[in-house]
Design a protein around this motif. Structure first.
Motif, mmCIF file in Angstrom:
data_model
loop_
_atom_site.group_PDB
_atom_site.id
_atom_site.type_symbol
_atom_site.label_atom_id
_atom_site.label_comp_id
_atom_site.label_asym_id
_atom_site.label_seq_id
_atom_site.Cartn_x
_atom_site.Cartn_y
_atom_site.Cartn_z
ATOM 1 N N SER A 11 47.750 37.090 52.776
ATOM 2 C CA SER A 11 47.678 36.557 51.399
ATOM 3 C C SER A 11 49.077 36.236 50.866
ATOM 4 N N VAL A 43 43.148 34.003 53.550
ATOM 5 C CA VAL A 43 42.224 34.930 52.898
ATOM 6 C C VAL A 43 41.089 34.104 52.294
ATOM 7 N N THR A 44 39.891 34.655 52.268
ATOM 8 C CA THR A 44 38.738 33.906 51.755
ATOM 9 C C THR A 44 38.625 34.081 50.242
ATOM 10 N N GLU A 45 37.903 33.158 49.641
ATOM 11 C CA GLU A 45 37.623 33.254 48.206
ATOM 12 C C GLU A 45 36.900 34.578 47.923
ATOM 13 N N TYR A 46 35.957 34.901 48.807
ATOM 14 C CA TYR A 46 35.159 36.127 48.671
ATOM 15 C C TYR A 46 36.073 37.365 48.623
ATOM 16 N N SER A 47 37.156 37.356 49.366
ATOM 17 C CA SER A 47 38.003 38.557 49.466
ATOM 18 C C SER A 47 38.623 38.896 48.112
ATOM 19 N N LYS A 48 38.630 37.913 47.216
ATOM 20 C CA LYS A 48 39.224 38.193 45.889
ATOM 21 C C LYS A 48 38.367 39.188 45.111
ATOM 22 N N SER A 49 37.123 39.348 45.568
ATOM 23 C CA SER A 49 36.244 40.343 44.919
ATOM 24 C C SER A 49 36.769 41.759 45.179
ATOM 25 N N GLU A 65 39.670 42.691 44.598
ATOM 26 C CA GLU A 65 40.729 42.963 43.616
ATOM 27 C C GLU A 65 40.407 44.204 42.771
ATOM 28 N N TRP A 79 31.149 47.196 45.074
ATOM 29 C CA TRP A 79 31.605 46.225 46.067
ATOM 30 C C TRP A 79 30.849 46.399 47.393
ATOM 31 N N GLN A 121 42.559 47.568 42.787
ATOM 32 C CA GLN A 121 43.195 47.977 41.521
ATOM 33 C C GLN A 121 42.806 49.423 41.179
ATOM 34 N N TYR A 129 45.808 42.086 55.599
ATOM 35 C CA TYR A 129 45.244 41.276 54.518
ATOM 36 C C TYR A 129 46.342 40.822 53.552
#
Lengths: 115, 115
Positions: free
Chosen positions: A36, A86-92, A94, B103, A98, A32
């Motif tokens: 990215s 990477v998809t927009e969704y994958s940013k969820s 984060e 998530w 973190q 991933y």
């Protein structure tokens, strides 16, 4: 403290298990992050992660695609051009990454500090 | 997007890997939650998690102890009395489990919604 039975235990864990299944394993997060970071072709991703075989990479990319974290685009060219992003969704993810990163950093200090 | 090489990738992932190693696997979270829900004796924990063998439970408890998420106390009695409790430190996992839970819940809807 009341004793909660197994079914409630399992039920409570299901979402956590789903999340861990999507990101855990030796390669998923490495792939991933490689994608990215700008490695969008199969060979590029493969070269950027020493030790991974084409077979494993293909399987992990498929699973990341099923989890809608990676998108596979086939361009009409000869030979066909395939790109992974990477998809927009994958940013969820984060927030999760973190939290894992912060906890893992402290955990390493706490455990290493003891050894 | 600049291409980051493998070493930086791995370095960035280390804390996340440490965190995942502490909690992932089929049994760890189940055992942790069983103990935090009031199952403090070995047999109690074992009975509260159908399918787990004594050998696996002993190994997972040992690892949870090494990660300082579970504490093992031996009381001076005949036969010796052993109790397992969750540590104060393990409460730091709350943020991680919450992020995974949130998530995972959304992820299940998103993925299930598609099938």
């Amino acid at each position: 403290m009341n004793k909660v039975d197994h079914k409630d235990c399992l039920g409570a864990l299901l979402p956590i298990r789903d999340a861990l299944d999507a990101i855990h394993g030796k390669w998923k997060l490495l792939i991933y992050i490689a994608v990215s970071n700008g490695n969008n072709r199969f060979r590029e991703i493969e070269r950027s992660i020493p030790g991974i075989s084409s077979k494993v990479l293909a399987k992990e990319l498929k699973e990341l695609e099923e989890h809608q974290l990676i998108k596979r685009t086939v361009y009409d060219a000869t030979p066909a051009l395939v790109e992974y992003t990477v998809t927009e969704y994958s940013k969820s993810l984060e927030v999760v990454l973190q939290a894992l990163n912060t906890w893992g950093t402290n955990h390493r200090k706490k455990i290493m500090g003891k050894r």
